[in-house]
Enzyme design. Structure first.
Site, PDB file in Angstrom:
ATOM      1  N   HIS A  18      24.029 -66.021  41.330  1.00  0.00           N
ATOM      2  CA  HIS A  18      23.619 -66.224  42.727  1.00  0.00           C
ATOM      3  C   HIS A  18      22.574 -65.190  43.131  1.00  0.00           C
ATOM      4  O   HIS A  18      21.567 -65.512  43.768  1.00  0.00           O
ATOM      5  CB  HIS A  18      24.823 -66.051  43.676  1.00  0.00           C
ATOM      6  CG  HIS A  18      25.854 -67.126  43.589  1.00  0.00           C
ATOM      7  ND1 HIS A  18      27.198 -66.849  43.507  1.00  0.00           N
ATOM      8  CD2 HIS A  18      25.752 -68.468  43.587  1.00  0.00           C
ATOM      9  CE1 HIS A  18      27.884 -67.980  43.470  1.00  0.00           C
ATOM     10  NE2 HIS A  18      27.020 -68.984  43.510  1.00  0.00           N
ATOM     11  N   LYS A  42      36.481 -77.918  48.156  1.00  0.00           N
ATOM     12  CA  LYS A  42      37.012 -76.822  47.333  1.00  0.00           C
ATOM     13  C   LYS A  42      38.071 -76.027  48.096  1.00  0.00           C
ATOM     14  O   LYS A  42      37.951 -75.851  49.309  1.00  0.00           O
ATOM     15  CB  LYS A  42      35.888 -75.852  46.943  1.00  0.00           C
ATOM     16  CG  LYS A  42      34.873 -76.422  45.972  1.00  0.00           C
ATOM     17  CD  LYS A  42      33.821 -75.376  45.624  1.00  0.00           C
ATOM     18  CE  LYS A  42      32.783 -75.919  44.661  1.00  0.00           C
ATOM     19  NZ  LYS A  42      31.674 -74.959  44.449  1.00  0.00           N
ATOM     20  N   ARG A  95      21.658 -74.372  36.775  1.00  0.00           N
ATOM     21  CA  ARG A  95      21.971 -73.780  35.466  1.00  0.00           C
ATOM     22  C   ARG A  95      21.899 -74.797  34.339  1.00  0.00           C
ATOM     23  O   ARG A  95      21.685 -74.427  33.183  1.00  0.00           O
ATOM     24  CB  ARG A  95      23.401 -73.189  35.482  1.00  0.00           C
ATOM     25  CG  ARG A  95      23.559 -71.978  36.357  1.00  0.00           C
ATOM     26  CD  ARG A  95      25.019 -71.740  36.672  1.00  0.00           C
ATOM     27  NE  ARG A  95      25.579 -72.872  37.395  1.00  0.00           N
ATOM     28  CZ  ARG A  95      26.804 -72.926  37.901  1.00  0.00           C
ATOM     29  NH1 ARG A  95      27.616 -71.904  37.742  1.00  0.00           N
ATOM     30  NH2 ARG A  95      27.214 -73.991  38.547  1.00  0.00           N
ATOM     31  N   SER A 132      31.367 -69.141  39.967  1.00  0.00           N
ATOM     32  CA  SER A 132      32.406 -68.525  40.796  1.00  0.00           C
ATOM     33  C   SER A 132      33.792 -69.001  40.360  1.00  0.00           C
ATOM     34  O   SER A 132      34.753 -68.225  40.366  1.00  0.00           O
ATOM     35  CB  SER A 132      32.205 -68.877  42.270  1.00  0.00           C
ATOM     36  OG  SER A 132      31.009 -68.325  42.751  1.00  0.00           O
TER      37      SER A 132
HETATM   38  O1  PNS Z   1      28.506 -73.331  46.195  1.00  0.00           O
HETATM   39  P1  PNS Z   1      28.805 -74.793  46.457  1.00  0.00           P
HETATM   40  O2  PNS Z   1      30.264 -74.991  46.804  1.00  0.00           O
HETATM   41  O3  PNS Z   1      28.379 -75.671  45.339  1.00  0.00           O
HETATM   42  O4  PNS Z   1      27.925 -75.186  47.752  1.00  0.00           O
HETATM   43  C1  PNS Z   1      27.966 -76.523  48.259  1.00  0.00           C
HETATM   44  C2  PNS Z   1      27.567 -76.511  49.736  1.00  0.00           C
HETATM   45  C3  PNS Z   1      28.526 -75.637  50.521  1.00  0.00           C
HETATM   46  C4  PNS Z   1      26.163 -75.989  49.861  1.00  0.00           C
HETATM   47  C5  PNS Z   1      27.663 -77.994  50.233  1.00  0.00           C
HETATM   48  O5  PNS Z   1      28.967 -78.462  50.055  1.00  0.00           O
HETATM   49  C6  PNS Z   1      27.259 -78.129  51.694  1.00  0.00           C
HETATM   50  O6  PNS Z   1      26.092 -78.151  52.001  1.00  0.00           O
HETATM   51  N1  PNS Z   1      28.270 -78.184  52.604  1.00  0.00           N
HETATM   52  C7  PNS Z   1      28.040 -78.233  54.041  1.00  0.00           C
HETATM   53  C8  PNS Z   1      28.419 -79.577  54.677  1.00  0.00           C
HETATM   54  C9  PNS Z   1      27.236 -80.509  54.613  1.00  0.00           C
HETATM   55  O7  PNS Z   1      26.205 -80.292  55.192  1.00  0.00           O
HETATM   56  N2  PNS Z   1      27.433 -81.570  53.832  1.00  0.00           N
HETATM   57  C10 PNS Z   1      26.396 -82.535  53.553  1.00  0.00           C
HETATM   58  C11 PNS Z   1      25.584 -82.072  52.338  1.00  0.00           C
HETATM   59  S1  PNS Z   1      24.783 -83.421  51.631  1.00  0.00           S
END
Ligand code: PNS
Length: 163
Positions: A18, A42, A95, A132
């Site tokens: 990150h 999650k 990645r 993570s």
């Molecule tokens: O580190 P992660 O868990 O892969 O990050 C994913 C994250 C948190 C960036 C994604 O789940 C997100 O954007 N969540 C916010 C809710 C939202 O806007 N959802 C629509 C995205 S298409």
């Protein structure tokens, strides 16, 4: 006009991978907002506020240059945050092809929602295996995660008794 990039994620906890992407984004954009987001898909290990603190400490310790701000967003869509702050772009680290498959639908939906573009950045391959979720698993079973996370995170996880 200032180019603002948002680097979103669960950061549960922040890893060296990150940090590498945050540094690359800060080298390209005028301002970087690292946004800790609740991922409804999650189960979190660390509370949002703790993840923000660890990110702030890790970014300070790494002495990353550029304008980098850390915050969290737990209500509504991520793109609402982007609109609120006038961000031009989302940055995601890639990645592997698995990340491409995971990120592509989100990038398209986010663009459909408010027209924001997503830029995929490739971290140093040395971090390609770091996630993570692996860090959480190794730490919870008593293993050494210091090769994969900033010192602040390794030190914090050492203090937590029941991971
Ligand atoms: O580190 P992660 O868990 O892969 O990050 C994913 C994250 C948190 C960036 C994604 O789940 C997100 O954007 N969540 C916010 C809710 C939202 O806007 N959802 C629509 C995205 S298409």
């Amino acid at each position: 006009m200032s180019r603002i990039a948002v680097v979103p994620g669960s950061f549960d906890p922040v890893t060296l991978g990150h940090l590498d992407v945050i540094e690359r984004a800060a080298n390209v954009f005028d301002e970087v907002h690292v946004v800790v987001v609740h991922n409804p898909g999650k189960t979190a290990l660390l509370p949002l506020a703790q993840r923000v603190t660890l990110l702030e400490e890790s970014i300070a310790d790494a002495r990353l240059s550029g304008t980098i701000l850390v915050t969290s967003w737990s209500v509504g869509l991520l793109v609402d945050y982007c609109t609120d702050v006038g961000a031009n772009v989302l940055v995601k680290g890639i990645r592997s092809q698995i990340d491409v498959a995971y990120e592509t639908p989100m990038a398209i939906v986010n663009r459909d929602l408010v027209g924001i573009e997503t830029v995929f950045m490739l971290p140093n391959p040395a971090h390609a295996h770091v996630s993570s979720s692996l860090v959480r698993q190794v730490a919870s079973l008593g293993g050494d995660v210091s090769p994969y996370v900033p010192d602040a995170v390794a030190a914090f996880l050492d203090t937590v008794e029941d991971l």
